[in-house]
Design a protein around this motif. Structure first.
Motif, PDB file in Angstrom:
ATOM      1  N   ARG B 113       0.838  -1.206   0.000  1.00  0.00           N
ATOM      2  CA  ARG B 113       0.000   0.000   0.000  1.00  0.00           C
ATOM      3  C   ARG B 113       0.874   1.258   0.000  1.00  0.00           C
ATOM      4  NH1 ARG B 113      -4.996   2.104   0.912  1.00  0.00           N
ATOM      5  NH2 ARG B 113      -5.904   0.024   0.917  1.00  0.00           N
ATOM      6  N   GLU B 114       1.979   1.201   0.738  1.00  0.00           N
ATOM      7  CA  GLU B 114       2.859   2.369   0.826  1.00  0.00           C
ATOM      8  C   GLU B 114       3.361   2.770  -0.569  1.00  0.00           C
ATOM      9  OE1 GLU B 114       2.837  -0.281   2.693  1.00  0.00           O
ATOM     10  OE2 GLU B 114       2.746   0.373   4.775  1.00  0.00           O
ATOM     11  N   GLU B 115       3.780   1.768  -1.353  1.00  0.00           N
ATOM     12  CA  GLU B 115       4.309   2.069  -2.681  1.00  0.00           C
ATOM     13  C   GLU B 115       3.189   2.578  -3.594  1.00  0.00           C
ATOM     14  OE1 GLU B 115       7.507   1.929  -3.121  1.00  0.00           O
ATOM     15  OE2 GLU B 115       7.633   2.320  -5.279  1.00  0.00           O
ATOM     16  N   LEU B 116       2.019   1.976  -3.463  1.00  0.00           N
ATOM     17  CA  LEU B 116       0.869   2.415  -4.269  1.00  0.00           C
ATOM     18  C   LEU B 116       0.575   3.890  -4.003  1.00  0.00           C
ATOM     19  CD1 LEU B 116      -1.265   1.169  -6.193  1.00  0.00           C
ATOM     20  CD2 LEU B 116      -2.725   0.823  -4.198  1.00  0.00           C
ATOM     21  N   GLU B 117       0.636   4.268  -2.750  1.00  0.00           N
ATOM     22  CA  GLU B 117       0.363   5.672  -2.403  1.00  0.00           C
ATOM     23  C   GLU B 117       1.443   6.608  -2.940  1.00  0.00           C
ATOM     24  OE1 GLU B 117      -0.259   5.451   1.831  1.00  0.00           O
ATOM     25  OE2 GLU B 117      -2.291   4.623   1.594  1.00  0.00           O
ATOM     26  N   LYS B 118       2.696   6.125  -2.927  1.00  0.00           N
ATOM     27  CA  LYS B 118       3.783   6.937  -3.506  1.00  0.00           C
ATOM     28  C   LYS B 118       3.547   7.148  -5.000  1.00  0.00           C
ATOM     29  CE  LYS B 118       7.491   4.652  -1.804  1.00  0.00           C
ATOM     30  NZ  LYS B 118       8.879   4.201  -1.974  1.00  0.00           N
ATOM     31  N   ILE B 119       3.151   6.069  -5.690  1.00  0.00           N
ATOM     32  CA  ILE B 119       2.917   6.191  -7.134  1.00  0.00           C
ATOM     33  C   ILE B 119       1.753   7.149  -7.389  1.00  0.00           C
ATOM     34  CG2 ILE B 119       2.368   4.952  -9.270  1.00  0.00           C
ATOM     35  CD1 ILE B 119       3.575   2.406  -7.920  1.00  0.00           C
ATOM     36  N   ALA B 120       0.698   7.016  -6.593  1.00  0.00           N
ATOM     37  CA  ALA B 120      -0.467   7.897  -6.755  1.00  0.00           C
ATOM     38  C   ALA B 120      -0.066   9.360  -6.576  1.00  0.00           C
ATOM     39  CB  ALA B 120      -1.556   7.511  -5.748  1.00  0.00           C
ATOM     40  N   ALA B 121       0.820   9.624  -5.623  1.00  0.00           N
ATOM     41  CA  ALA B 121       1.213  11.007  -5.334  1.00  0.00           C
ATOM     42  C   ALA B 121       2.144  11.575  -6.405  1.00  0.00           C
ATOM     43  CB  ALA B 121       1.891  11.070  -3.962  1.00  0.00           C
TER      44      ALA B 121
END
Lengths: 373, 373
Positions: B113-121
């Protein structure tokens, strides 16, 4: 961490980088000299070949133990005299021996007849010393199988050296790197002293004993102080050699620069691999192929910090797509529960055996930056 | 060894060096495309990032799997279109994601989830794919613990991606590097197909399945041909997906360049460590820290030759003063009994995962030279 390093890190240098306090290197040199005043210090260049370190040590009066021709050249460029250099690798290319000889490097290690003959052919008249295989009890990074020969074989080769036009000068051993006890030195000196006597009786008095390196850096567990090694070594030397002490050489590397440096890294990802995991995985922007090679088998366990706060267990991994690029999975490490991507993580006492191991571009990552302050 | 490499080696280039035949890379690309015509090939740049290889593959129509921003930049410089690049590392710095997004790189891997949020940002609107942890049965260089998530977690994250402004595009897995069987692919595809169905039923039809890399190079033991992998993979895909096949991506690295290269090394020392040893120790001018990192644990066992003649058993070690710099001590290797210091030793099928692992200057040794012919 020294105040100078703390102040440099406050400027938030790009990560990953090594920040090394040269004053600490000077202190380590002085401390080691005080602990073993009878020994000539040959800095093991391979521990960290930065020109700033070599210059500082050359000025302080250190000699240099070189593993290769480029290390000899780096030492000379830093101001070392050729006479102050020992070519300590027992595995050398003929061309490297010839070049070192042309530079005036006087001292060459060997542990096989083949190498002795190479030295005789390419560095005629050189002083040679034979490396013995000794017990590495107590070492966290042992070396014994690859190097060194038996007492019997060493005797035979030393006696043959004169006939090859070489000067049989001494003996050496290595108790293993990050050696955490004095016992291995005591055992090795006792063995080597017998061979000194043996060779003397055979008409070959030797002048030099090279005790190698191995002196430890304090990572997480306590290790003996330099003084303790110094006392144990000198007591043992006097017990076995009496008033007839040979010249003593030591080759410290890790103990000279290890605790002078800190690697600043960035946490690139902090997550739980499986939902039920108690341990978080922390992926840093430096890993086993970025310089932390001595974490192989979790052998060297660096102290690692990342600010304050309550901590929880973590696995530490590198940034590459390589599955073996994991530093610590078995050794229990704890980092703050609030640690997140982008935070700085400090890997302490990384002045030795980090920068030079870094791969040139694995996964596209360039080697860590180096700041000598 | 190809005739072009043999002819280049006849000119006796300075060692250590890699000599790589680019024609073989072109052949491997064509063969792999023929074996899996339904798949888009994303070359795993980390296997060998030489510009000559990237240019050849870009011209041949390959896409690129990049582990880092520098690998993306190298691919673009070699002529790749941004749309043809996948940022396949599940561990990425925010700054690298943002830069890749600015270049127009469309596709990003994640497994947390952490990486997904980084990509989203940092790459809003990007296509993302989730990496699953799968069984690495049959792999000689397994990867499973460090990467990948569970089917359950992947489902949850893929369903969350749209809400974060991302395009949930597909799934991926990796069966481990130097994968010597087809079973791991068959097991993984079966698992992943269930998740495709599951997500479709939840209103999220996916378009892409990334089968990762792992395709082997023939070192000493026989490995299946590309055709065999192709047939097994397509049979399994059709069995599980029927007529509703997703876009298929593969990320070959080793199988594209491994057998195209030969490392020429020099025997620096050949000796018996102890007089009674049957085995000779052969010290080369390249070792584990000079590029042969995959010999760790003797995992990758390269074919090694040194001319003709009756052979005897050997241990193979590198040139550094590091005790762990030993390539093969347990695996039985044999080299000619006449082998001596100065002779050339060839390490075959070393086009992949050698040059980029090489340390920048461990023990003073510079990285091996590279010749792309």
């Amino acid at each position: 961490m020294t105040p100078k390093i703390a102040s440099f890190l406050a400027s938030q240098p790009a990560t990953p980088c090594l920040v090394l306090d040269l004053d600490r290197v000077a202190e380590n040199f002085a401390r080691l000299r005080a602990a073993l005043p009878a020994a000539a210090i040959y800095y093991a260049v391979k521990a960290n070949p930065a020109p700033q370190i070599l210059r500082l040590l050359a000025e302080a009066g250190s000699c240099f133990d070189a593993a290769s021709l480029p290390e000899i050249e780096a030492s000379l460029e830093a101001g070392a005299q050729p006479e102050a250099i020992s070519f300590g690798n027992t595995v050398k290319k003929p061309s490297a021996i010839a070049r070192a000889h042309a530079f005036g490097v006087p001292l060459y290690a060997f542990d096989s007849r083949e190498e002795l003959e190479k030295i005789a052919a390419h560095a005629p008249g050189a002083k040679i010393y034979c490396r013995l295989a000794v017990n590495n009890v107590g070492a966290e990074w042992p070396l014994s199988k690859k190097f060194g020969t038996t007492l019997e074989k060493a005797k035979e080769l030393m006696l043959a050296a004169r006939g090859l036009g070489l000067m049989p000068h001494g003996l050496s051993f290595h108790v293993g790197s990050q050696q955490t006890g004095t016992l291995a030195y005591e055992l090795a000196i006792a063995e080597v002293a017998m061979l000194f006597t043996d060779l003397k009786n055979a008409g070959l008095p030797l002048q030099m004993l090279n005790l190698g390196g191995g002196f430890p850096t304090r990572y997480q567990e306590d290790v003996p102080e330099h003084d303790e090694f110094g006392t144990a070594i000198m007591d043992t030397m006097i017990r076995h050699f009496g008033n007839d002490l040979p010249d003593i050489l030591i080759e410290p590397g890790r103990s000279m620069v290890g605790d002078a440096g800190v690697v600043a890294a960035e946490a690139v990802l902090v997550c739980r691999r499986m939902p039920q995991d108690e341990r978080r995985w922390v992926y840093l922007d430096i890993g086993r192929f970025g310089g932390l090679a001595e974490t192989e088998g979790e052998a060297i366990r660096y102290r690692i910090t990342a600010g304050d706060g309550a901590t929880g267990p973590v696995v530490l991994a590198g940034p590459s797509c390589d599955g073996v690029d994991v530093m610590y999975e078995k050794t229990p490490y704890r980092l703050p529960l609030g640690l997140k991507s982008g935070d700085t993580v400090l890997i302490h006492d990384t002045g030795a055996y980090v920068t030079s191991y870094a791969s040139q571009n694995f996964n596209g990552f360039t080697p860590l930056a180096e700041h000598y302050i």
